[in-house]
Design an enzyme around this catalytic site. Structure first.
Site, PDB file in Angstrom:
ATOM      1  N   CYS A 110       0.839  -1.199   0.000  1.00 20.73           N
ATOM      2  CA  CYS A 110       0.000   0.000   0.000  1.00 20.73           C
ATOM      3  C   CYS A 110       0.881   1.258   0.000  1.00 20.73           C
ATOM      4  O   CYS A 110       1.593   1.521  -0.970  1.00 20.73           O
ATOM      5  CB  CYS A 110      -0.967  -0.046   1.172  1.00 20.73           C
ATOM      6  SG  CYS A 110      -2.370   1.083   0.992  1.00 20.73           S
ATOM      7  N   HIS A 146      -3.733  -5.768   0.956  1.00 17.22           N
ATOM      8  CA  HIS A 146      -3.675  -6.046   2.391  1.00 17.22           C
ATOM      9  C   HIS A 146      -4.209  -7.459   2.633  1.00 17.22           C
ATOM     10  O   HIS A 146      -5.126  -7.915   1.947  1.00 17.22           O
ATOM     11  CB  HIS A 146      -4.545  -5.060   3.167  1.00 17.22           C
ATOM     12  CG  HIS A 146      -3.999  -3.675   3.197  1.00 17.22           C
ATOM     13  ND1 HIS A 146      -2.864  -3.339   3.905  1.00 17.22           N
ATOM     14  CD2 HIS A 146      -4.439  -2.529   2.599  1.00 17.22           C
ATOM     15  CE1 HIS A 146      -2.631  -2.044   3.748  1.00 17.22           C
ATOM     16  NE2 HIS A 146      -3.568  -1.530   2.967  1.00 17.22           N
TER      17      HIS A 146
END
Length: 500
Positions: free
Chosen positions: A331, A440
């Site tokens: 991310c 994630h």
């Protein structure tokens, strides 16, 4: 008109006393006894977030509690999520969608307007389930916050919840914690408290028998259990306080950069459970030469990137890359590994255009639109993280910004579940040693996790057999609870002795 669900509320004498863990355990215990149960936390302040199947953003703890209850997570379970951004500001997420960014003073003086959202979300859950397990926030005895309370006794009063007060004996002063909290409650609030749980006890609990009697006598409510200290119950933490804990020993060394605004650090809990040593590093001198270096998510990517440079970690990361240490960015960490980050309108903070670490040929442009979506697919390109091409990948995207590769292969081919859109995710360096991804939950599945750890062990020239994670990650926390609490007595105390 159907009867509304009964409510049990887990409140605490302070933050980090174990409310989330106990609420998770109770969700599973009730489910195992045949109750239809849902979790609820009116307001959560956390940088560990999750994405629901509908693409809504909620606190990771409430998503875990829903999993323990055997139901899909929903925005109603955490109607307000505050995500600190630094400099006294937080992003406000309401019913799974970003409402905006506000200064702390502004939020704390206007949040009363969100009470109808909390009330309606709780009522919606109560109309569908037998029991709602509610988690409080911090302490109910914060006198300066009583007038604008959204998460503790106002919630309990609104639904007539049976409140159980949790105290942390490890930090000391357990009698003052419990008796002081009860003394500061109003009489009508204190009447809702049906019992006390003493958490994080170390040693022989029989030695605390006199303490239990003293608490019961002075508090006027039963002590429903004394729960032992247990660091590895598999429940994701809500805040970064847990990162200060001494890392568990393991044969493989995984270093995770701990920026000031680190987010979604629960991504690495499966590596710890599998036997790796995962440590969080905030100083260049402490980085060493790990087997794997990870740049995790960040709530303010450009600000944390500038912090990396200022403290010397940026230069050290580049040196480790030159030395052949595998590096993974997830991310915001993926964005930092690129050559440029451009935020023309201040979506990530102040408007800025900055150089990245330059370890991946990728450029990120920030926009106001936040992507929150579950994804699934397969690894697309060879990497130094193991023979993982073709292995299944699933998790969720939760980020601002669009990243474009400049001639390098993607990490994975994914499908976004809410739209069916096919996307090429992430980036891989030419030598396969630097990998970036937006996924994630990458290590939640066994294939990629075990292949990664196996590859790192081979690079070290050591034998390593990853510990298999349990198929049911919440059975252990339910056993922990049931081993120290008379569950029948607990349910009777909170009004759940029968379904009538």
């Amino acid at each position: 008109m159907s009867r509304l669900a009964r409510c049990v509320m887990i409140q605490g004498t302070a933050s980090s006393v174990g409310k989330s863990v106990i609420a998770t355990a109770l969700c599973r215990v009730l489910r195992d006894r045949g109750w239809r149960v849902a979790p609820f936390k009116a307001q959560n302040m956390s940088l560990n977030a999750a994405v629901t199947p509908a693409g809504e953003e909620i606190g990771r703890a409430q998503a875990a509690q829903a999993e323990a209850a055997g139901i899909p997570p929903r925005a109603l379970m955490n109607p307000i999520l505050l995500k600190p951004e630094g400099d006294g500001r937080s992003q406000v997420v309401v019913l799974g969608r970003v409402r905006g960014s506000v200064a702390a003073r502004e939020y704390w003086t206007t949040r009363r307007a969100l009470w109808p959202t909390v009330r309606d979300a709780l009522r919606g859950l109560r109309g569908e389930f037998d029991v709602v397990v509610i988690e409080g926030a911090g302490s109910p005895a914060e006198l300066n916050l009583r007038g604008s309370d959204l998460a503790n006794m106002r919630v309990a009063r609104a639904c007539g919840a049976s409140v159980v007060l949790v105290a942390d004996i490890e930090r000391g002063g357990v009698f003052a914690q419990v008796l002081g909290t009860l003394d500061l409650l109003r009489p009508a609030e204190r009447a809702l408290v049906k019992g006390v749980l003493v958490n994080k006890f170390r040693g022989d609990r029989e030695l605390f028998a006199s303490g239990v009697r003293a608490l019961r006598r002075r508090a006027g409510v039963p002590v429903l259990g004394v729960l032992p200290y247990a660091p590895d119950l598999g429940v994701p933490p809500e805040d970064s306080l847990s990162l200060a804990d001494t890392p568990r020993e393991g044969a493989l060394d995984v270093a995770v950069v701990r920026y000031p605004r680190i987010s979604n650090f629960d991504d690495f809990a499966p590596l710890v459970a599998a036997g790796a040593r995962v440590r969080y590093v905030s100083a260049a001198g402490a980085l060493g030469v790990p087997d794997l270096l990870v740049l995790p998510g960040s709530k303010a990517t450009i600000a944390d990137l500038e912090w990396l440079r200022g403290c010397g970690l940026g230069a050290r990361i580049r040196a480790l890359a030159d030395a052949g240490v595998p590096i993974l960015g997830i991310c915001g960490g993926f964005q930092m590994l690129g050559v440029e980050l451009h935020d023309p309108h201040g979506a990530d903070g102040a408007p800025a255009r900055v150089h990245g670490l330059g370890l991946l040929p990728a450029r990120t442009r920030f926009t106001d639109a936040k992507r929150t979506v579950p994804v699934a697919g397969a690894v697309a390109s060879p990497t130094a993280l193991g023979a993982i091409v073709g292995m299944d990948v699933s998790g969720y995207e939760l980020h601002l910004g669009i990243t474009e590769r400049d001639g390098c292969p993607p990490f994975a081919d994914l499908v976004r579940s809410t739209s069916g859109e096919r996307v090429a995710d992430g980036a891989v360096s030419a030598d396969g040693l630097v990998v970036g991804t937006y996924v994630h939950g990458l290590f939640g599945g066994p294939s990629v996790r075990e292949a990664l750890l196996g590859a790192l062990a081979r690079r070290r020239g050591i034998a390593f057999a990853p510990t298999a994670l349990p198929a049911d990650p919440y059975a252990a926390v339910a056993r922990w609870f049931a081993a120290s609490v008379d569950v029948d007595g607990f349910l009777a105390a909170v009004g759940l002795a029968s379904r009538g």
